[in-house]
Structures are given as C-alpha cells and as structure tokens.
Design an enzyme around this catalytic site. Structure first.
Site: not given
Length: 384
Positions: A75, A194, A286, A290, A381
């Site tokens: 991904h 998102y 979340p 991480k 990220y």
C-alpha cells in the site's frame, strides 16, 4: 531465589509479546508466554493491519514473514476528500520511499504463535495474571508463583504489567471517538481514504480483497449497537461523498466498536527486571497506524538487550531500554497528534470552531500543494 520457571516470562500474546518471544527463542533462551485469552480469541481478534517498512524488516530478518509474503498487500497511496476536492498522495514515491504492507493483525498473530511453538516456546492460554514484580522477577498466574530472570509486560493498556512500573505518566484525551467498523466487503478504493466532512471524519482502509475497515467519527459515549448496517452504510456514503467519487461496495458489518482517541506515555517503561512493550509501554491513537509498529520496534530492541544480557552477561542495553525507546515513542505521538488535527475539527459556528476548521483546511491545502510538506508526511507516515 528458588527455581527459575523460565529465563524470560512474557505477559501477553499480542504482536509485541510474540515477536519478542520468537526472537529470544531463536537465540536459545528459555521463554514462556502467559496469555489471559484463549488461542482462538487472539488468533481471530481484528485490530491493526498496516505494517511499516521497519516492521516488515523485523519480521523478514527473523524468519517470521512467510504469511506476510504470501498474503500481504503493498500500500503506497492515500487519498484525502473534503468539500473542495479529492487528491491522492503516492507516499511510496515521497520521503524515504517507504510503503506499508497490509496484513491483518490476526493473521500475523496466528503466524507468530505457530512459529513460537515450533521453536520450542511455551504458551499458557487462559492464564490469569494477578501480580507482576520486576524487583524479584516474579509473576503470579492462576495462583501459581512463577519465577524468571526477566519479565516482559506486553499485556496492553488494561493489563497488570504497566501498573507494576512506578513512572511519571503523561496522558491526553483527545475528546474524539471513532466507530470502528469491519465489513465483509471488498475495498471501495485503491487508496487509504480519509474523508473530512462537516458531520465528522470517515476513513476507509483495506484489509483483504474481501474485507474492509471503516471508521466514523461519533459523539463520545455513543453505543455502537445504535448503528445498524443501513445507518452505517448511509453515513459512510454521505461522508465519503460516494455520489461524487464512486459508490461504496457494501457488505455485512461483522464488527462495530467504539475507539476513544487517547494517548499515554510513561517515563520510565522499566523497573528492575520488568520491561514494558506494546500498548503497555505507550498508548497511541489509531490516526496514524503507529500502535502495532511501535510494538514491533520495542520488541526488537528489548529482544536484542535480553539476548546480550543472557549470553554475554552485559546489561548495558537493558539498562538503557527506556532511553532507547522513549524518543521514538514521542516522535510517533507527535505525528499522531498532527494527523488528529488534520482529520478533525470542532463542530459549531462560534469564532473558535471556525478558526480551528480553517487551520485544518490550511494544513490540508499545504499537504496538497507543497512537496516539502508531502515529503515530511511520507517520512513520518510510514517511519518509526
């Protein structure tokens, strides 16, 4: 001291405890894992799914990546949607060029359990741990006293291990809650999604070709049972702007639970011969995926320190375990907070709420247009 039941006792059979157990067993160290839940439960508990490049390296270098290689999915793109537009970031081509590997936690846990047992480790499922002491390296489980040279507390945010480490504790409640949804439905978009909407955040994360994780921001204290399948899909349709960007692939909702966004950092994460890892060591929201990746990072650092102490009688690395982990934990917390502020804004139309939402929109526009900002995002990220 009496009879040693194991050189290393690990409390908790999540990713942190199982990776740690596999690494120390590979070094020939006697190791026992105590887990409160049944094997069936931990092998079917759906949680994290995005493994960072460092986590994949840990698994690969230690022969723990067979399932990952067979079923893991690369991904490298995320997409942001708001009232103005949608834009994609191919973060695998930015920053350090690192990507995520999607591999559901329950698959990883099943792999790690099988490998740990194959390496001669012992796991006691259904073990109720009622006491952990780092000062005399003892654990009481099912009313039995177990002794060890070293103890690893990997039993999560509600476990007993973290309560056995006197530490300065830093907490933040972000006053944001998500309804976490697992749907028996194929992913509806190729990217991590998102969506920023006036009704609240919505998120889309692939898990497998037939299962997708969704999130919906909901009021604090919401009962997940108030959200039937139709209500969930209708709200996701609205917030993900499916009428503009494409219909969602619907399916049965097989899990719905509330996640209250909160952070916790302990300084220190060790006491005597007790060392914390995973959610026992720190709690992170979340928002930036991480948690599991921090757990694997800590497990590797602790494993190397335990091996050094056991094989070379050198405790230098063990003594520095907290000092080694805490700067990385704080960096992950900082980026997680950055993501929370990127994805959420207060409701209402008073000056403060409008001001905060305008700042959020400015962050998003900077991320869309600034290569420097994009490189910062990509590095943090995926990085740990």
């Amino acid at each position: 001291m009496g009879k040693i039941d194991a050189d290393v006792l690990i409390v908790g059979a999540g990713p942190a405890g199982l990776v740690l157990g596999n690494l120390v067993r590979a070094a020939g160290i006697d190791c026992m894992i105590l887990e409160r839940r049944s094997r069936e439960h931990v092998e079917n508990r759906a949680r994290a799914g995005f493994l960072a490049a460092n986590s994949v390296r840990v698994l690969s270098e230690n022969g723990l990546d067979a399932g990952l290689l067979e079923k893991g999915l690369r991904h490298d793109t995320c997409a942001f949607r708001n009232d103005q537009a949608e834009f994609e970031l191919k973060y695998g081509e930015l920053g350090n060029g690192e990507v995520h590997t999607v591999y559901p936690q329950q698959f990883l846990v099943a792999d790690l359990i099988a490998e740990f047992l194959a390496r001669g480790g012992e796991i006691r499922f259904g073990a109720e741990v009622t006491s952990v002491s780092g000062m005399d390296a003892t654990v009481i489980a099912d009313d039995l006293l177990l002794r060890a040279k070293y103890i690893a507390g990997c039993d999560g945010r509600r476990g007993i291990s973290l309560r056995s480490v006197p530490a300065r504790v830093f907490r933040r409640d972000h006053d944001i809650s998500w309804l976490a949804i697992l749907a028996e439905a194929p992913p509806s978009m190729s990217a991590i999604g998102y969506a920023i909407h006036e009704r609240g955040f919505a998120g889309h994360m692939a898990r497998t070709p037939t299962v997708t994780r969704y999130y919906l921001e909901v009021p604090r204290g919401e009962d997940p049972e108030n959200w039937g399948d139709d209500r969930i899909w209708d709200e996701l349709h609205l917030r993900m702007r499916a009428d503009r960007y494409g219909e969602l692939k619907r399916g049965a909702i097989v899990e719905r639970r509330i996640v209250d966004m909160a952070s916790r950092v302990m300084d220190t994460i060790q006491r005597g011969n007790l060392f914390l890892a995973g959610d026992a060591a720190s709690l992170i929201s979340p928002a930036a995926a991480k948690g599991a990746n921090l757990a694997l990072m800590e497990a590797e650092i602790l494993a190397h320190a335990l091996i050094e102490a056991h094989t070379e009688s050198d405790t230098t690395a063990l003594d520095r375990y907290s000092a080694e982990c805490l700067p990385r934990i704080w960096r992950a917390q900082e980026f997680s907070l950055w993501m929370i502020n990127l994805l959420h804004g207060p409701a209402g139309y008073d000056d403060e709420a409008v001001f905060q939402r305008a700042l959020r929109d400015a962050r998003l526009e900077s991320l869309r247009t600034s290569r420097a900002h994009q490189d910062f995002f990509a590095e943090n990220y995926v990085g740990i």
